[in-house]
Design an enzyme around this catalytic site. Structure first.
Site, PDB file in Angstrom:
ATOM      1  N   CYS A 182       0.884  -1.507  -0.150  1.00  0.00           N
ATOM      2  CA  CYS A 182      -0.131  -0.050   0.055  1.00  0.00           C
ATOM      3  C   CYS A 182       0.803   1.347   0.035  1.00  0.00           C
ATOM      4  O   CYS A 182       0.305   2.394   0.010  1.00  0.00           O
ATOM      5  CB  CYS A 182      -0.881  -0.009   1.179  1.00  0.00           C
ATOM      6  SG  CYS A 182      -1.796  -1.390   1.337  1.00  0.00           S
ATOM      7  N   HIS A 199      -2.265   8.426   6.341  1.00  0.00           N
ATOM      8  CA  HIS A 199      -2.470   6.918   5.720  1.00  0.00           C
ATOM      9  C   HIS A 199      -3.878   6.602   6.076  1.00  0.00           C
ATOM     10  O   HIS A 199      -4.657   6.194   5.170  1.00  0.00           O
ATOM     11  CB  HIS A 199      -1.594   5.950   6.113  1.00  0.00           C
ATOM     12  CG  HIS A 199      -1.494   4.598   5.330  1.00  0.00           C
ATOM     13  ND1 HIS A 199      -1.520   4.601   4.175  1.00  0.00           N
ATOM     14  CD2 HIS A 199      -1.744   3.246   5.909  1.00  0.00           C
ATOM     15  CE1 HIS A 199      -1.340   3.120   3.724  1.00  0.00           C
ATOM     16  NE2 HIS A 199      -1.814   2.616   4.715  1.00  0.00           N
ATOM     17  N   GLU A 201      -0.867   5.410  14.070  1.00  0.00           N
ATOM     18  CA  GLU A 201      -0.752   6.641  13.268  1.00  0.00           C
ATOM     19  C   GLU A 201      -0.910   7.780  14.230  1.00  0.00           C
ATOM     20  O   GLU A 201      -0.487   8.880  14.324  1.00  0.00           O
ATOM     21  CB  GLU A 201      -1.378   6.775  11.878  1.00  0.00           C
ATOM     22  CG  GLU A 201      -0.700   7.915  11.042  1.00  0.00           C
ATOM     23  CD  GLU A 201      -1.536   7.780   9.569  1.00  0.00           C
ATOM     24  OE1 GLU A 201      -0.822   8.336   8.872  1.00  0.00           O
ATOM     25  OE2 GLU A 201      -2.343   7.015   9.596  1.00  0.00           O
ATOM     26  N   LYS A 225      -8.872   8.190   2.586  1.00  0.00           N
ATOM     27  CA  LYS A 225      -9.520   6.845   2.602  1.00  0.00           C
ATOM     28  C   LYS A 225     -11.077   6.741   3.184  1.00  0.00           C
ATOM     29  O   LYS A 225     -11.812   5.909   2.578  1.00  0.00           O
ATOM     30  CB  LYS A 225      -8.790   5.882   2.889  1.00  0.00           C
ATOM     31  CG  LYS A 225      -7.545   5.572   2.466  1.00  0.00           C
ATOM     32  CD  LYS A 225      -6.535   4.573   2.976  1.00  0.00           C
ATOM     33  CE  LYS A 225      -5.224   4.328   2.373  1.00  0.00           C
ATOM     34  NZ  LYS A 225      -4.236   5.600   2.510  1.00  0.00           N
ATOM     35  N   HIS A 269      -9.534   2.226   0.258  1.00  0.00           N
ATOM     36  CA  HIS A 269      -8.152   2.006   0.283  1.00  0.00           C
ATOM     37  C   HIS A 269      -7.911   1.392  -1.028  1.00  0.00           C
ATOM     38  O   HIS A 269      -8.318   0.192  -1.357  1.00  0.00           O
ATOM     39  CB  HIS A 269      -7.855   0.847   1.168  1.00  0.00           C
ATOM     40  CG  HIS A 269      -6.400   0.929   1.789  1.00  0.00           C
ATOM     41  ND1 HIS A 269      -5.439   1.206   1.110  1.00  0.00           N
ATOM     42  CD2 HIS A 269      -5.782   0.332   2.656  1.00  0.00           C
ATOM     43  CE1 HIS A 269      -4.281   0.734   1.563  1.00  0.00           C
ATOM     44  NE2 HIS A 269      -4.459   0.333   2.546  1.00  0.00           N
ATOM     45  N   PHE A 302       1.748  -3.493   3.950  1.00  0.00           N
ATOM     46  CA  PHE A 302       1.721  -4.646   4.388  1.00  0.00           C
ATOM     47  C   PHE A 302       3.531  -4.847   3.939  1.00  0.00           C
ATOM     48  O   PHE A 302       4.012  -4.544   3.121  1.00  0.00           O
ATOM     49  CB  PHE A 302       1.035  -5.737   3.767  1.00  0.00           C
ATOM     50  CG  PHE A 302      -0.592  -5.744   4.073  1.00  0.00           C
ATOM     51  CD1 PHE A 302      -0.781  -5.024   5.248  1.00  0.00           C
ATOM     52  CD2 PHE A 302      -1.200  -6.622   3.529  1.00  0.00           C
ATOM     53  CE1 PHE A 302      -1.999  -5.187   5.721  1.00  0.00           C
ATOM     54  CE2 PHE A 302      -2.486  -6.935   4.182  1.00  0.00           C
ATOM     55  CZ  PHE A 302      -2.972  -6.080   5.188  1.00  0.00           C
TER      56      PHE A 302
END
Length: 426
Positions: free
Chosen positions: A164, A304, A315, A333, A338, A397
């Site tokens: 991502c 993110h 975060e 998002k 996403h 990931f």
């Protein structure tokens, strides 16, 4: 602010997203704070039957030509975005030195829909029924290759896969190609299209997706106390990067400056972020160091913000610890879902637009922040803000962390016309 004759400039933007397939509709959709999540016919009967799909554009028509038949959906989106970005930059493949032009296009998965379809063909009809185009359509580097062909770009053509964070990694690598002198122009970004029963079932099985099937539009809830997973999206975004002196020399405009980048790896877990955020913090510190900024000089953070419990908690702690002066925070998002490998590039574009327009889009569905939540998230409606410096976070990931530092371009740049007209696609 005087003219900056050093560094790297963003000179063109192009995007195809669930909020809109051109700059105007994308920005309006993002600023509306309304989620693009909808039920999808192809997901009917699955535990999660909704996603954020790209609509309102005929990709085959937008790509045009006879080569469209050999392209998977993610490649078509990348090509449309790239052509628009190049036109937006005022450049043309017919006029540039292609040997000095690079392409860096991040893709995490590739043409999984094509792969799944051909597995069914193999099971039903045997080896002869498998398409000879399967490999070139499914390979993740297909987008970078097709962009290079279409743009006559003979410099480095790369396809970084950092899950991502791939789109942000592509932009960071592109900056390196420019500052090292290997390229004069780099077309960079990310693309992903994996809204398929196979991928949705896999993400749902690992507990990553929201299960709010009764309220798809309310499912993506970055930083909310009651968040329960992300909503899968698709899309593409591309930026054109050039060295700032070259932009001024050709009479072009800098839409923003890419002042610094930072990358790190958690080396903690295949899918979960390091709980203490140490890896992400290293990426932030590296981006700040390269940009020459102190932490308290950052005005805005494009987070993110996946709407998952682990990422958002990490975060939140990261931003609170490194930026106690409370810069504004948004998380696209909530609107876009996403988009995986495309996310870092789409959010880089959103950050550039915030710098240009002095407006921070709201975080969708953030109506129930956790107790003690200390971030200054913009909610409900856009907030006017004179943003000079901003960061865009991307985490993936595998423990990949990438942070991009953008600065508003100087006041001497050519002023952009924000009319409704779209640059030609082909």
């Amino acid at each position: 602010m005087g003219r900056d004759d050093t560094g790297v400039a963003v000179t063109g933007l192009g995007m195809v997203t669930p909020a809109g397939a051109d700059e105007r509709t994308f920005w309006e959709g993002l600023c509306s704070g309304a989620s693009a999540a909808r039920r999808c016919d192809e997901l009917a009967g699955l535990p999660v039957d909704f996603a954020c799909r790209v609509e309102g554009i005929d990709l085959d028509e937008a790509v045009g030509g006879r080569s469209v038949w050999r392209m998977a959906r993610f490649v078509k989106m990348a090509l449309v975005a790239a052509r628009r970005a190049v036109a937006d930059a005022g450049l043309s493949p017919e006029r540039w030195d292609g040997a000095r032009v690079g392409v860096v296009l991040g893709v995490g998965v590739g043409g999984v829909a094509v792969l799944a379809d051909n597995v069914r063909r193999l099971d039903d009809g045997g080896p002869e029924s498998v398409s000879p185009l399967l490999v070139p359509m499914m390979m993740p580097n297909a987008a970078a290759g097709e962009l290079a062909i279409a743009l006559r770009a003979h410099g480095p053509s790369l396809a970084p896969a950092t899950a991502c964070a791939s789109g942000a990694t592509a932009i960071a690598v592109a900056r390196d190609l420019l500052t090292s002198g290997q390229c004069d122009v780099v077309v960079a970004g990310g693309a992903e299209s994996v809204v398929t029963p196979l991928v949705v079932s896999a993400f749902a099985g690992m507990g990553a997706l929201s299960r709010r099937t009764g309220d798809p539009a309310g499912a993506s809830r970055p930083f909310a106390a009651d968040r329960d997973g992300f909503v899968l999206g698709e899309g593409a975004a591309v930026v054109v990067l050039e060295r700032t002196p070259d932009v001024y020399a050709r009479g072009g405009r800098a839409r923003a400056l890419l002042a610094g980048t930072g990358s790190s790896t958690d080396a903690h877990h295949p899918t979960a972020p390091s709980p203490d955020g140490a890896g992400a913090r290293r990426a932030v510190r590296a981006a700040l160091h390269e940009a020459g900024w102190a932490a308290d000089e950052v005005d805005h953070i494009n987070a993110h913000g996946t709407s998952t419990r682990l990422n958002d908690a990490m975060e939140t702690e990261l931003i609170s610890a490194v930026f106690p002066h409370r810069p504004t925070v948004t998380a696209p998002k909530g609107v876009l879902g996403h988009t995986l490998a495309a996310g870092g590039a789409i959010e880089a574009v959103a950050t550039v637009l915030t710098l240009e327009r002095g407006l921070v889009p709201p975080v969708a569905n953030l109506d129930s922040p956790p107790d003690g939540f200390g971030l200054d998230c913009v909610v409900e409606e856009p907030r006017a803000q004179d943003v000079e410096r901003a960061l865009s976070h991307s985490f993936g990931f595998g423990g990949h962390n990438v942070v991009l530092a953008f600065q508003r371009a100087c006041s001497e740049r050519l002023v952009r016309d924000h009319g409704d007209g779209l640059p030609p696609v082909s």
